[in-house]
Design an enzyme around this catalytic site. Structure first.
Site, PDB file in Angstrom:
ATOM      1  N   SER A  16       0.819  -1.209   0.000  1.00 21.67           N
ATOM      2  CA  SER A  16       0.000   0.000   0.000  1.00 21.67           C
ATOM      3  C   SER A  16       0.858   1.266   0.000  1.00 21.67           C
ATOM      4  O   SER A  16       0.507   2.264  -0.631  1.00 21.67           O
ATOM      5  CB  SER A  16      -0.962   0.007   1.194  1.00 21.67           C
ATOM      6  OG  SER A  16      -0.270   0.119   2.420  1.00 21.67           O
ATOM      7  N   ASN A  17       2.000   1.241   0.686  1.00 24.38           N
ATOM      8  CA  ASN A  17       2.903   2.391   0.634  1.00 24.38           C
ATOM      9  C   ASN A  17       3.540   2.515  -0.747  1.00 24.38           C
ATOM     10  O   ASN A  17       3.794   3.624  -1.224  1.00 24.38           O
ATOM     11  CB  ASN A  17       3.972   2.288   1.712  1.00 24.38           C
ATOM     12  CG  ASN A  17       3.555   2.952   3.009  1.00 24.38           C
ATOM     13  OD1 ASN A  17       3.169   4.117   3.014  1.00 24.38           O
ATOM     14  ND2 ASN A  17       3.617   2.215   4.107  1.00 24.38           N
ATOM     15  N   ARG A  67      21.183 -14.914   3.586  1.00 28.13           N
ATOM     16  CA  ARG A  67      20.751 -13.521   3.515  1.00 28.13           C
ATOM     17  C   ARG A  67      21.614 -12.734   2.538  1.00 28.13           C
ATOM     18  O   ARG A  67      21.129 -11.946   1.725  1.00 28.13           O
ATOM     19  CB  ARG A  67      20.815 -12.900   4.914  1.00 28.13           C
ATOM     20  CG  ARG A  67      20.121 -11.550   5.014  1.00 28.13           C
ATOM     21  CD  ARG A  67      20.176 -11.014   6.435  1.00 28.13           C
ATOM     22  NE  ARG A  67      19.712 -11.971   7.421  1.00 28.13           N
ATOM     23  CZ  ARG A  67      18.430 -12.234   7.667  1.00 28.13           C
ATOM     24  NH1 ARG A  67      17.488 -11.613   6.989  1.00 28.13           N
ATOM     25  NH2 ARG A  67      18.088 -13.113   8.586  1.00 28.13           N
ATOM     26  N   MET A  92       9.751  -7.472   4.291  1.00 24.93           N
ATOM     27  CA  MET A  92       9.864  -8.218   5.541  1.00 24.93           C
ATOM     28  C   MET A  92      11.125  -9.066   5.588  1.00 24.93           C
ATOM     29  O   MET A  92      11.093 -10.261   5.904  1.00 24.93           O
ATOM     30  CB  MET A  92       8.614  -9.075   5.746  1.00 24.93           C
ATOM     31  CG  MET A  92       7.310  -8.293   5.714  1.00 24.93           C
ATOM     32  SD  MET A  92       7.303  -6.892   6.869  1.00 24.93           S
ATOM     33  CE  MET A  92       7.227  -7.775   8.425  1.00 24.93           C
ATOM     34  N   ARG A  93      12.223  -8.435   5.289  1.00 24.00           N
ATOM     35  CA  ARG A  93      13.523  -9.101   5.373  1.00 24.00           C
ATOM     36  C   ARG A  93      14.502  -8.178   6.070  1.00 24.00           C
ATOM     37  O   ARG A  93      14.565  -6.974   5.764  1.00 24.00           O
ATOM     38  CB  ARG A  93      14.065  -9.411   3.965  1.00 24.00           C
ATOM     39  CG  ARG A  93      13.268 -10.419   3.177  1.00 24.00           C
ATOM     40  CD  ARG A  93      13.562 -11.823   3.618  1.00 24.00           C
ATOM     41  NE  ARG A  93      14.950 -12.187   3.325  1.00 24.00           N
ATOM     42  CZ  ARG A  93      15.566 -13.237   3.879  1.00 24.00           C
ATOM     43  NH1 ARG A  93      14.941 -13.987   4.754  1.00 24.00           N
ATOM     44  NH2 ARG A  93      16.810 -13.508   3.560  1.00 24.00           N
ATOM     45  N   ILE A  94      15.250  -8.708   7.014  1.00 24.51           N
ATOM     46  CA  ILE A  94      16.352  -7.951   7.602  1.00 24.51           C
ATOM     47  C   ILE A  94      17.502  -7.977   6.597  1.00 24.51           C
ATOM     48  O   ILE A  94      17.934  -9.045   6.157  1.00 24.51           O
ATOM     49  CB  ILE A  94      16.791  -8.548   8.950  1.00 24.51           C
ATOM     50  CG1 ILE A  94      15.652  -8.425   9.965  1.00 24.51           C
ATOM     51  CG2 ILE A  94      18.049  -7.841   9.468  1.00 24.51           C
ATOM     52  CD1 ILE A  94      15.950  -9.089  11.299  1.00 24.51           C
ATOM     53  N   ASN A 109      13.180   3.893   4.877  1.00 23.34           N
ATOM     54  CA  ASN A 109      12.184   2.965   5.400  1.00 23.34           C
ATOM     55  C   ASN A 109      11.140   3.760   6.172  1.00 23.34           C
ATOM     56  O   ASN A 109      11.416   4.862   6.667  1.00 23.34           O
ATOM     57  CB  ASN A 109      12.839   1.940   6.332  1.00 23.34           C
ATOM     58  CG  ASN A 109      11.845   0.903   6.838  1.00 23.34           C
ATOM     59  OD1 ASN A 109      11.056   0.362   6.054  1.00 23.34           O
ATOM     60  ND2 ASN A 109      11.855   0.642   8.129  1.00 23.34           N
ATOM     61  N   HIS A 111       8.440   3.286   9.432  1.00 22.06           N
ATOM     62  CA  HIS A 111       8.191   2.420  10.588  1.00 22.06           C
ATOM     63  C   HIS A 111       6.964   2.931  11.327  1.00 22.06           C
ATOM     64  O   HIS A 111       6.833   4.145  11.549  1.00 22.06           O
ATOM     65  CB  HIS A 111       9.414   2.430  11.519  1.00 22.06           C
ATOM     66  CG  HIS A 111       9.268   1.502  12.681  1.00 22.06           C
ATOM     67  ND1 HIS A 111       9.342   0.140  12.544  1.00 22.06           N
ATOM     68  CD2 HIS A 111       9.037   1.741  14.001  1.00 22.06           C
ATOM     69  CE1 HIS A 111       9.175  -0.427  13.733  1.00 22.06           C
ATOM     70  NE2 HIS A 111       8.985   0.519  14.626  1.00 22.06           N
ATOM     71  N   SER A 138       7.262   6.986  11.329  1.00 23.80           N
ATOM     72  CA  SER A 138       8.540   7.679  11.127  1.00 23.80           C
ATOM     73  C   SER A 138       9.174   7.211   9.831  1.00 23.80           C
ATOM     74  O   SER A 138       9.210   6.008   9.544  1.00 23.80           O
ATOM     75  CB  SER A 138       9.512   7.373  12.279  1.00 23.80           C
ATOM     76  OG  SER A 138       8.939   7.650  13.532  1.00 23.80           O
ATOM     77  N   ASP A 147      15.803  -0.273  12.548  1.00 28.83           N
ATOM     78  CA  ASP A 147      14.974   0.888  12.899  1.00 28.83           C
ATOM     79  C   ASP A 147      15.744   1.953  13.672  1.00 28.83           C
ATOM     80  O   ASP A 147      15.201   2.610  14.560  1.00 28.83           O
ATOM     81  CB  ASP A 147      13.752   0.451  13.723  1.00 28.83           C
ATOM     82  CG  ASP A 147      12.872  -0.539  12.984  1.00 28.83           C
ATOM     83  OD1 ASP A 147      12.821  -0.461  11.735  1.00 28.83           O
ATOM     84  OD2 ASP A 147      12.246  -1.392  13.630  1.00 28.83           O
ATOM     85  N   ALA A 175      -1.717   7.865   7.597  1.00 28.92           N
ATOM     86  CA  ALA A 175      -0.641   8.832   7.827  1.00 28.92           C
ATOM     87  C   ALA A 175       0.622   8.444   7.061  1.00 28.92           C
ATOM     88  O   ALA A 175       1.321   9.304   6.508  1.00 28.92           O
ATOM     89  CB  ALA A 175      -0.346   8.938   9.322  1.00 28.92           C
ATOM     90  N   GLU A 176       0.921   7.149   7.017  1.00 27.34           N
ATOM     91  CA  GLU A 176       2.095   6.681   6.272  1.00 27.34           C
ATOM     92  C   GLU A 176       2.001   7.064   4.806  1.00 27.34           C
ATOM     93  O   GLU A 176       2.978   7.515   4.191  1.00 27.34           O
ATOM     94  CB  GLU A 176       2.231   5.163   6.398  1.00 27.34           C
ATOM     95  CG  GLU A 176       2.628   4.674   7.774  1.00 27.34           C
ATOM     96  CD  GLU A 176       2.785   3.163   7.819  1.00 27.34           C
ATOM     97  OE1 GLU A 176       2.966   2.548   6.747  1.00 27.34           O
ATOM     98  OE2 GLU A 176       2.734   2.601   8.923  1.00 27.34           O
TER      99      GLU A 176
END
Length: 321
Positions: A16-17, A67, A92-94, A109, A111, A138, A147, A175-176
């Site tokens: 959605s973002n 990774r 959804m990956r570090i 990013n 958050h 943020s 983060d 808001a995002e």
């Protein structure tokens, strides 16, 4: 309008973002364009939306890969797209430290909390459980620590008395969608912002030994030495003396070096009015492609020409070792 910044978006789900970015980019005055939407999930719904909007997509599952190996694949796809910035939109990956370093200061990013509060997951419920009056979102730069990068912008969202995690999340998402595109637009155009440019020059000039700032004919200037006998080694010219560009004025070793610099890159260097006959050079800072390491080097070279001998003598001794 100047060339638009090229953006790659990474997502793992509905995106959605990402959609908010795509539709913001359709506005004629938007300073960025989306050149790639990529995912670690071949079935991510966001990929279909991007394809419908004629945006290039790429997907490669992370399953069975380290990774680092998966990040190399994603990095290569981003580079091939020509993207200059990476935007994480529910990815959804570090990310590996190596990937983050490659995109340092060029990866953003969003958050769903008012960082530094509530890093990680379950941010909505944690804010409610803490009895907070407001939650929010943020936008921050991505660094190796989760983060934890510099915060670029935030929006507060009121927590209502009957809120649960889902109801709060739905309003924060609105808001995002407002915050992320506007923050990205401001960030990709920061190098044309006079205040940002001044801050970059000021930081580098004042990092040199025994320097201080003093305006000269309305322009910011930097001197080395005492407050009373210090000598100028740099000025920031903005529409100064009739010159339209924003430029750094620094000393050269003389008219020969001045001429050589202008011959080498006439779009970057020019002779400043009132200072040029003394061997000063102007370096444009409003092109959007400033090499700040080069600016640091020119500031240092100019500083060294006028710094007190006791300072330059110590440097000369240190350079021998």
């Amino acid at each position: 309008m100047a060339d638009k910044a090229k953006i790659a978006i990474l997502l793992s789900g509905r995106g959605s973002n990402m959609a908010a970015m795509v539709y913001a980019a359709k506005l004629p005055d938007c300073p960025f364009e989306i050149v790639l939407v990529a995912s670690n999930d071949l079935k991510a719904p966001g990929l279909k939306l991007a394809e419908a909007e004629s945006i290039a997509t790429f997907a490669h599952s992370h399953k069975g890969l380290t990774r680092e190996a998966h990040d190399i694949i994603m990095h290569d796809a981003i580079v091939r797209s020509g993207a200059e910035y990476v935007v994480l939109a529910g990815y959804m990956r570090i990310l590996s430290d190596g990937f983050v370093r490659k995109w340092a200061d060029h990866m953003l990013n969003i958050h769903p909390s008012l960082l530094p509060k509530y890093k990680g997951l379950d941010t909505y419920q944690r804010a409610i459980d803490a009895g907070d009056d407001v939650a929010g979102c943020s936008v921050h730069l991505v660094t190796p620590e989760l983060d934890d990068g510099p915060i670029l912008a935030q929006t507060e969202v009121a927590i209502l008395p009957d809120d649960d995690a889902d109801s709060l999340a739905s309003r924060i998402l609105i808001a995002e969608h407002q915050l992320y595109p506007s923050t990205l637009a401001k960030y990709v155009t920061r190098e044309a912002d006079p205040d940002w440019i001044l801050g970059q020059v000021r930081q580098r000039a004042l990092a040199l030994a025994e320097t201080h700032e003093r305006p000269s004919f309305g322009a910011p200037g930097w001197r080395v030495g005492s407050k009373t006998t210090g000598k100028y080694f740099a000025y920031l010219a903005q529409s100064h003396h009739g010159e339209a560009s924003i430029a750094l004025l620094v000393k050269t070793t003389g008219l020969d070096e001045q001429a050589a610099l202008i011959d080498a890159d006439p779009d970057l260097y020019y002779i400043p009015k009132f200072y040029g006959k003394s061997g000063w050079i102007a370096i444009r800072l409003d092109t959007g492609r400033t090499d700040w390491d080069h600016i640091s080097d020119r500031l240092y070279a100019s500083w060294r020409q006028v710094a007190p001998k006791r300072l330059t003598k110590m440097i000369a001794i240190a350079d021998q070792f």
